[in-house]
Design an enzyme around this catalytic site. Structure first.
Site, PDB file in Angstrom:
ATOM      1  N   ASN A 265       8.234 -18.984   8.336  1.00  0.00           N
ATOM      2  CA  ASN A 265       8.003 -17.871   9.260  1.00  0.00           C
ATOM      3  C   ASN A 265       7.905 -16.522   8.535  1.00  0.00           C
ATOM      4  O   ASN A 265       8.403 -16.362   7.423  1.00  0.00           O
ATOM      5  CB  ASN A 265       9.144 -17.798  10.278  1.00  0.00           C
ATOM      6  CG  ASN A 265      10.504 -17.613   9.619  1.00  0.00           C
ATOM      7  OD1 ASN A 265      11.106 -18.583   9.188  1.00  0.00           O
ATOM      8  ND2 ASN A 265      10.990 -16.379   9.538  1.00  0.00           N
ATOM      9  N   ASP A 308      10.098 -17.774  15.243  1.00  0.00           N
ATOM     10  CA  ASP A 308      10.778 -18.486  14.161  1.00  0.00           C
ATOM     11  C   ASP A 308      10.349 -19.950  14.068  1.00  0.00           C
ATOM     12  O   ASP A 308      11.147 -20.825  13.780  1.00  0.00           O
ATOM     13  CB  ASP A 308      12.303 -18.388  14.346  1.00  0.00           C
ATOM     14  CG  ASP A 308      13.069 -18.856  13.119  1.00  0.00           C
ATOM     15  OD1 ASP A 308      12.488 -18.864  12.020  1.00  0.00           O
ATOM     16  OD2 ASP A 308      14.242 -19.222  13.259  1.00  0.00           O
TER      17      ASP A 308
END
Length: 557
Positions: A265, A308
Site C-alpha cells: 500500500n 490498506d
C-alpha cells in the site's frame, strides 16, 4: 589434567559443536542444488525447492501417494516445536531428505523423516528494529549448498546448508526507520531477490537483487519512483514516505525472463490528501527483467488506495485455454475483493470478478477500476467492503492444472468504516493518517491497525472464512468449504486431486479438489498461518503444516 577439567572441556566442545553445526547432515546427502534443478522443480516432486514449490507459484505437487481415497488414513509422524512465541508463517524447504525451516529468524536443518535436528543457526534481530506485525519470516531460499535468510531487521544472510555457518551478511535497509524483511527470498539464476516490508512506517519501497556468491547488490527497482523515474509524477510531494512495501515472494517466467512481484500500500495508509495521483507502483504487480530489474509492464489493482489493501498476494502463473486458444496468464486473487486474469507476457487485463462482498467498485474501464460514488473516502468516514485486511491476504492460493481450478482462502462479509485524519510523519513510527471503526455490535474501535475482535462471538452474517474454488474462464466459484472463523492458511493441491488447508479454528484438513467435500481433518491446537507443503523421502509422501509455533508432519499409516 584433572578428570573434572576434562569433563568440563568435553562439555564445552559438545556445546560449541552443536552451536556451530559440527554435527550437520552427512555431506554425501547434500547434492548441489543448481539453478537448473530449481528451474525444473516439477521433475523432482519429492523435493520442495522454493517458497511456492516452483517458479510458477502454483503450490501444486505432482505427488500422488496420498489420494482422495486414503487421505482419511493420514496420521502424525513428528512435530517440531519452535523456541519462539510468534506464529510460524513460513513454508519449509526440503532438499534430498533434509528440511530447512525457520523459528522466528533462526534457521533449522531437520531430518525430513524424523524431525531430528542437524543444526540451528541462531539469529537475534536488533532490538531497535521496527516491524508492524511480529518478528517473523515467511521462509528461505537455497542455491548450491547455500541458504538465504531475510531478517526482520532488514539483513540478507547467506548460510552454509551443510553446517549452519554464516557466509555473508548484507544490510539491505535501515531497520530503525521501519524497514524489515519478512518475505522468503527468491533465487533466479545467480541472484537472490528480496524487498522490504514497512508500508505502515512510511518507507520508500524497492525490489533488489543480490549476487548469491558475494551479497553485492546487482540491481534495484524502486516501487516508489524517485525523481526522474517513470511514475514519479503520480505522487505529488507524497513520494518521500510513499510505502510500496514487498512482503510476499514473487514468481518467475523463464520463457520471458520476467519476475513478477506484488507491491504493498501507499503511505500514509488511509489518507491520500498528501499524495495526489495514482501512486505508482503501489497496489500493483510489476513485471521486471530478472537480469537487470528493468520494468517491462505493470498493472495497478487499486489506484490511490486508501483502504490498506496492498497487492502483495502471490502471482500465480498458468497456461490455460482462454476463449478457445492457449494463453499464458497470471491468476491473482486480490485483497481488494477481486479475482483477476492478466496476460503475463504483456500485462493485458483480461477479466476481474468479485471473490467476496464488495461495494467500492462499480466496474472497469479498460482494466481500470471505477470507484463507486458512495465509496469515496472522507474525514467523516465511509463504510467499505471488504475491510482493511481484505477479502484475502498474503496466504498462498493454489492452481491445479488437472482440475483447471484456482483455489483461495477468502474472508467473506468483512468491512470497516474508513476515515481520513491528520498525522505528521515521524521516522520509525506508525504512519497511517486515519482511523477505522466497525459497526459490528460490541466490537469497538480499531486502534491503529489492530481491531478489537471477539472471534468466538462472530456470526456468519458478520464474516467468516472459506476456501473457494474459482473457474478462471468465468471468474465464478464452483464450490466452497466454509469455516466459522476467519482463516490465514495457504492452500496446497496435489496431482491426486487432494487439497490441504486450515484456519484459525486450529483445524488442518484435506478436501476433494474437484468437489470440496471433506476427506479428513485434525485439530492442531492453534491457528494455521502458513502454506502447507508436501514432499517424499524413500517413496513415502509427507505433508507439513504449521500451527501456532509448531511444525506438524503427517503421512499415511
Amino acid at each position: 589434567m584433572t578428570s573434572r577439567r576434562l569433563i568440563v572441556l568435553a562439555a564445552a566442545w559438545v556445546l560449541a559443536a552443536w552451536a556451530f553445526g559440527a554435527w550437520g547432515p552427512d555431506d554425501t546427502l547434500l547434492a548441489q542444488l543448481s539453478s537448473e534443478r530449481i528451474l525444473n522443480a516439477q521433475k523432482e516432486p519429492q523435493n520442495w525447492l522454493t517458497y511456492s514449490g516452483g517458479y510458477m507459484s502454483q503450490r501444486h505437487s505432482p505427488l500422488t501417494q496420498i489420494t482422495t481415497g486414503n487421505a482419511k488414513d493420514l496420521e502424525l509422524k513428528w512435530v517440531f516445536q519452535a523456541r519462539w512465541l510468534d506464529y510460524m508463517q513460513s513454508t519449509p524447504l526440503v532438499v534430498d531428505g533434509i528440511m530447512y525451516a525457520t523459528q522466528g529468524n533462526d534457521v533449522v536443518a531437520l531430518d525430513a523423516t524424523t524431525g531430528k535436528i542437524f543444526w540451528i543457526y541462531p539469529y537475534t534481530p536488533a532490538s531497535d528494529a521496527r516491524s508492524c506485525c511480529g518478528r517473523i519470516t515467511r521462509g528461505l531460499a537455497i542455491l548450491g549448498d547455500t541458504l538465504f535468510l531475510a531478517t526482520v531487521d532488514a539483513h540478507l544472510i547467506a548460510i552454509d546448508a551443510k553446517n549452519g555457518r554464516p557466509l555473508w551478511n548484507r544490510i539491505v535497509a535501515q531497520g530503525t526507520a521501519g524497514y524489515s524483511l519478512t518475505t522468503a527470498p527468491l533465487v533466479i539464476k545467480d541472484k537472490v531477490i528480496v524487498g522490504p516490508a514497512g508500508g505502515e512506517f512510511g518507507i520508500q519501497g524497492f525490489i533488489a537483487a543480490y549476487d548469491a556468491a558475494t551479497g553485492r547488490e546487482a540491481w534495484r527497482f524502486n516501487t516508489v519512483p524517485q525523481p526522474g523515474e517513470p511514475g514519479h509524477d503520480s505522487w505529488g510531494a507524497g513520494w518521500t514516505h510513499g510505502g510500496g512495501s514487498i512482503w510476499v515472494t514473487g514468481s518467475y517466467d523463464p520463457e520471458t525472463n520476467l519476475t513478477f512481484w506484488g507491491v504493498g500500500n501507499p503511505g500514509p495508509d488511509y489518507n491520500a490528501e498528501s499524495r495526489p495521483g495514482d501512486n505508482l507502483y503501489t497496489c500493483s504487480v510489476v513485471a521486471l527483467d530478472a537480469d537487470t530489474g528493468k520494468l517491462k509492464w505493470h498493472y495497478q489493482f487499486t489506484p490511490a488506495d486508501e483502504f490498506d489493501w496492498d497487492a502483495v498476494q502471490i502471482p500465480v502463473l498458468a497456461d490455460i485455454s482462454w476463449k478457445g486458444s492457449p494463453r499464458k496468464v497470471m491468476l491473482w486473487a486480490n485483497r481488494n475483493g477481486f479475482f483477476y486474469v492478466l496476460d503475463r507476457r504483456t500485462g493485458e487485463f483480461l477479466q476481474a470478478t468479485p471473490i467476496a462482498k464488495q461495494n467500492w467498485n462499480a466496474g472497469f474501464d479498460n482494466g481500470r477500476p471505477i470507484r463507486a460514488l458512495d465509496a469515496m473516502p472522507s474525514r467523516d468516514g465511509v463504510l467499505i467492503y471488504p475491510g482493511n485486511q481484505g477479502a484475502t491476504n498474503w496466504f498462498s492460493p493454489s492452481f491445479s492444472p488437472r482440475t483447471g481450478l484456482f483455489y483461495v482462502s477468502v474472508w467473506e462479509n468483512t468491512h470497516h468504516i474508513f476515515a481520513r485524519a491528520d498525522q505528521p510523519y515521524k521516522e520509525g513510527s506508525n504512519y497511517t493518517a486515519g482511523r477505522l471503526t466497525t459497526n459490528y455490535p460490541g466490537r469497538g474501535i480499531t486502534a491503529g491497525m489492530r481491531a478489537v475482535q471477539r472471534p468466538n462471538l462472530r456470526k456468519e452474517e458478520e464474516n467468516f472464512g472459506t476456501v473457494r474454488a474459482f473457474d478462471p474462464q468465468t471468474g465464478k466459484w464452483r464450490w466452497e468449504y466454509k469455516m466459522s472463523d476467519l482463516t490465514d492458511a495457504g492452500i496446497l493441491t496435489t496431482a491426486s486431486d487432494v487439497l490441504f488447508s486450515g484456519g484459525r479454528e486450529g483445524y488442518f484438513f484435506a478436501l476433494d479438489a474437484r468437489s470440496g467435500s471433506l476427506l479428513w481433518k485434525v485439530q492442531l491446537g492453534g491457528p494455521v498461518q502458513n502454506g502447507p507443503m508436501t514432499y517424499a523421502v524413500d517413496g513415502r509422501q509427507y505433508v507439513a503444516v504449521s500451527a501456532s509455533n509448531s511444525l506438524f508432519v503427517f503421512g499415511l499409516r
